[in-house]
Design an enzyme around this catalytic site. Structure first.
Site, PDB file in Angstrom:
ATOM      1  N   TYR A 141      -5.707  -2.024 -14.654  1.00  0.00           N
ATOM      2  CA  TYR A 141      -4.430  -1.409 -15.282  1.00  0.00           C
ATOM      3  C   TYR A 141      -3.764  -1.058 -16.408  1.00  0.00           C
ATOM      4  O   TYR A 141      -3.866  -1.805 -16.929  1.00  0.00           O
ATOM      5  CB  TYR A 141      -4.013  -3.614 -14.336  1.00  0.00           C
ATOM      6  N   LYS A 171      -5.419   1.140 -11.851  1.00  0.00           N
ATOM      7  CA  LYS A 171      -4.051   1.029 -11.179  1.00  0.00           C
ATOM      8  C   LYS A 171      -3.355   1.562 -12.126  1.00  0.00           C
ATOM      9  O   LYS A 171      -3.089   0.904 -13.006  1.00  0.00           O
ATOM     10  CB  LYS A 171      -3.496  -0.449 -11.392  1.00  0.00           C
TER      11      LYS A 171
END
Length: 302
Positions: A141, A171
């Site tokens: 992330y 992400k």
């Protein structure tokens, strides 16, 4: 390990709190139904930035994961759990718990107080977390605006699959589309590349994003699903028109704070999600109601 590639819209969930700031698990069943039935969103990202994860205790995060997995069973297609913390041990504890709770994948941000000095150090940290949950798909992330770790995501991904066999994607919550594009072009096609800045989704899709994780998909999911459908049909003009509606939303919010976003979800969904937790302050409810009304008028019932 084989797994279905994660694509489409993923709602970054808000954490329901009482007026006293305690986690309110009783709302999550209704929350699941709203996402599925009203927004057509069947994938969630739990305990991320939108969920105020760094303001929650490890035990609270576990309770939320258990409730999302339980209430989402048979309704949600994917429950991805963010397990990132400043403490490696806390990350590992949450990763092990995600396995037991039945999550479909885990994601980790960079530590942000003691920051990794380079991409190699961050890869080592991620590796230690992934190692305790080797059967779960693992996602990095990337959110430099919040962590203050301004390493290129493309550098972090270099050789990461050799260190983390369960690695399945990224992400990317940053505005550097060049870096995002390099992540896609220089790495395996079976990885998932999800974009995390809702107002720039169309540009990211043009770069090759497989889907998106975002807060506005909680209450604008049905509209943004139409963006994806229009693009799939080659109707770029329609996709642009729909994307501009979301950009206008950002402009109306004037700052797009988490508190405002959470209140918008309350107004549009009817769910009692409560205020954010300190140190964040509640937003001006009247302002949120006015923005929600404008959005409702522009898009119709969401």
């Amino acid at each position: 390990m084989t797994c279905k590639k994660l694509t489409g819209l993923v709602a970054a969930t808000f954490t329901p709190l009482t007026s006293q700031g305690e986690v309110n698990l009783s709302v999550i069943g209704q929350y699941v139904d709203y996402l599925v039935l009203k927004q057509g969103v069947r994938k969630v990202f739990v305990n991320g930035t939108t969920g105020e994860s760094v303001s929650l205790s490890v035990e609270e995060r576990k309770q939320l994961v258990e409730e999302w997995c339980q209430k989402g069973k048979g309704k949600l297609e994917e429950v991805i759990v963010h397990v990132g913390c400043s403490s490696l041990k806390d990350c590992q504890e949450l990763a092990r718990h995600a396995v037991k709770a039945g999550a479909d994948g885990i994601a980790v941000i960079s530590p942000s107080f003691f920051k990794p000095p380079n991409a190699a150090a961050l890869r080592m940290f991620l590796q230690e977390v992934a190692a305790v949950a080797p059967a779960l798909p693992f996602y990095y992330y990337h959110i430099p605006s919040m962590t203050g770790v301004h390493l290129l995501a493309s550098d972090v991904l270099e050789g990461i699959d050799e260190m983390i066999p369960s690695f399945r994607g990224l992400k990317f919550s940053g505005s550097d589309l060049l870096d995002f594009g390099q992540c896609i072009s220089c790495n395996p096609g079976h990885w998932t590349y999800l974009y995390g800045m809702d107002e720039q989704l169309l540009a990211a899709l043009a770069m090759g994003a497989d889907g998106a994780v975002g807060s506005t998909y909680n209450y604008m999911g049905s509209t943004v699903n139409r963006v994806l459908a229009a693009l799939d049909k080659g109707d770029l003009a329609q996709a642009r028109t729909l994307q501009m509606q979301e950009i206008i939303l950002f402009a109306m919010k004037n700052g797009f704070s988490l508190a405002m976003n959470k209140q918008m979800m309350c107004e549009l969904s009817g769910l009692a999600l409560g205020p954010p937790r300190l140190p964040l302050l509640p937003c001006d409810v009247a302002k949120a109601q006015a923005v929600a009304q404008k959005l409702h008028s522009a898009l119709g019932h969401q």
